[in-house]
Design a protein around this motif. Sequence first.
Motif, mmCIF file in Angstrom:
data_model
loop_
_atom_site.group_PDB
_atom_site.id
_atom_site.type_symbol
_atom_site.label_atom_id
_atom_site.label_comp_id
_atom_site.label_asym_id
_atom_site.label_seq_id
_atom_site.Cartn_x
_atom_site.Cartn_y
_atom_site.Cartn_z
ATOM 1 N N GLY A 34 -5.925 -44.972 51.426
ATOM 2 C CA GLY A 34 -6.943 -45.976 51.115
ATOM 3 C C GLY A 34 -8.267 -45.751 51.824
ATOM 4 O O GLY A 34 -9.313 -46.070 51.291
ATOM 5 N N SER A 35 -8.245 -45.215 53.041
ATOM 6 C CA SER A 35 -9.463 -44.936 53.794
ATOM 7 C C SER A 35 -9.351 -43.532 54.395
ATOM 8 O O SER A 35 -9.018 -43.369 55.565
ATOM 9 C CB SER A 35 -9.643 -45.991 54.895
ATOM 10 N N PRO A 36 -9.625 -42.502 53.587
ATOM 11 C CA PRO A 36 -9.451 -41.121 54.074
ATOM 12 C C PRO A 36 -10.485 -40.754 55.136
ATOM 13 O O PRO A 36 -11.583 -41.303 55.164
ATOM 14 C CB PRO A 36 -9.642 -40.282 52.811
ATOM 15 N N ALA A 37 -10.120 -39.833 55.982
ATOM 16 C CA ALA A 37 -11.038 -39.299 56.987
ATOM 17 C C ALA A 37 -11.780 -38.103 56.402
ATOM 18 O O ALA A 37 -11.289 -37.455 55.473
ATOM 19 C CB ALA A 37 -10.254 -38.871 58.224
ATOM 20 N N PRO A 38 -12.977 -37.798 56.933
ATOM 21 C CA PRO A 38 -13.674 -36.596 56.478
ATOM 22 C C PRO A 38 -12.782 -35.362 56.650
ATOM 23 O O PRO A 38 -12.087 -35.223 57.648
ATOM 24 C CB PRO A 38 -14.894 -36.527 57.411
ATOM 25 N N SER A 82 -15.716 -32.353 55.137
ATOM 26 C CA SER A 82 -15.521 -32.586 56.566
ATOM 27 C C SER A 82 -16.794 -33.080 57.250
ATOM 28 O O SER A 82 -16.730 -33.673 58.319
ATOM 29 C CB SER A 82 -15.010 -31.317 57.247
ATOM 30 N N SER A 83 -17.944 -32.882 56.637
ATOM 31 C CA SER A 83 -19.207 -33.313 57.234
ATOM 32 C C SER A 83 -19.687 -34.670 56.710
ATOM 33 O O SER A 83 -20.777 -35.105 57.064
ATOM 34 C CB SER A 83 -20.281 -32.251 56.953
ATOM 35 N N LEU A 84 -18.868 -35.344 55.918
ATOM 36 C CA LEU A 84 -19.285 -36.613 55.297
ATOM 37 C C LEU A 84 -19.289 -37.749 56.315
ATOM 38 O O LEU A 84 -18.359 -37.880 57.118
ATOM 39 C CB LEU A 84 -18.342 -36.962 54.137
ATOM 40 N N GLY A 113 -9.474 -38.243 65.760
ATOM 41 C CA GLY A 113 -9.853 -37.846 67.113
ATOM 42 C C GLY A 113 -11.047 -38.618 67.638
ATOM 43 O O GLY A 113 -11.521 -38.358 68.717
ATOM 44 N N GLY A 114 -11.583 -39.586 66.867
ATOM 45 C CA GLY A 114 -12.640 -40.454 67.350
ATOM 46 C C GLY A 114 -14.049 -39.951 67.111
ATOM 47 O O GLY A 114 -14.982 -40.708 67.225
ATOM 48 N N SER A 115 -14.263 -38.700 66.813
ATOM 49 C CA SER A 115 -15.622 -38.221 66.580
ATOM 50 C C SER A 115 -15.951 -38.332 65.103
ATOM 51 O O SER A 115 -15.076 -38.277 64.251
ATOM 52 C CB SER A 115 -15.776 -36.768 67.044
ATOM 53 N N ALA A 116 -17.223 -38.485 64.803
ATOM 54 C CA ALA A 116 -17.635 -38.634 63.414
ATOM 55 C C ALA A 116 -17.510 -37.326 62.653
ATOM 56 O O ALA A 116 -17.291 -37.325 61.468
ATOM 57 C CB ALA A 116 -19.072 -39.132 63.343
ATOM 58 N N ARG A 117 -17.661 -36.199 63.355
ATOM 59 C CA ARG A 117 -17.569 -34.896 62.702
ATOM 60 C C ARG A 117 -16.643 -33.986 63.508
ATOM 61 O O ARG A 117 -16.713 -33.933 64.725
ATOM 62 C CB ARG A 117 -18.943 -34.259 62.584
ATOM 63 N N PRO A 118 -15.797 -33.230 62.808
ATOM 64 C CA PRO A 118 -14.915 -32.329 63.552
ATOM 65 C C PRO A 118 -15.718 -31.207 64.203
ATOM 66 O O PRO A 118 -16.716 -30.745 63.661
ATOM 67 C CB PRO A 118 -13.966 -31.792 62.485
#
Length: 184
Positions: A34-38, A82-84, A113-118
């Motif tokens: 329902g709420s995917p991660a980048p 991954s950058s979204l 992992g808490g960061s907005a971008r890997p």
Amino acid sequence: MRSLRITLCAGAAVAATFAPVAHAADSGVRVTPGSPAPGGDIQLRVKGCEGRTGTAKSAAFVADARLTGEHGALAGETRVPSSLDPGTYDIRVSCDGHDDRIKGTVTVGAAHGGSARPSAAPASPVAPVQAGGGGAATQLALVDARQTGPGTWHAVVGLVLASVAAVAVAVRSARRSRHGDARD
């Protein structure tokens, strides 16, 4: 005869009341998770297309999702870049020869992992492989449709059939009472 008219009118009123709801509830886009991660993969389930194929487009997708299925249920998958940035993004589904026939949204959450971008490159490809699927998506869509159970449309059909049965019983009892009155 009066009870027959009442039964017919009641059956028609019930059917007319539920018919518009059945059509409105039979379309939409469901995204899993329902709420995917980048950088995450997502599965799409679309209801409301009459054909066997469609395309789902969104700024939240690495590539357009090719949808396949039948009986008004299509399925497909894609990946979130991954950058979204986290947020809510529109989904537009084209099918049956019409662009943007069905619309929905996907809410992209924060990266794992808490960061907005890997910080590292993703471990898998960033775009889906265009490999066909051999009809597996069609089978998956049909399995999901069977597992959801009866919907509003089934309830409407059941009410109509029950109304027809009530009318048949009323007509038969009216005929019997007429024949019974003639014998007395």
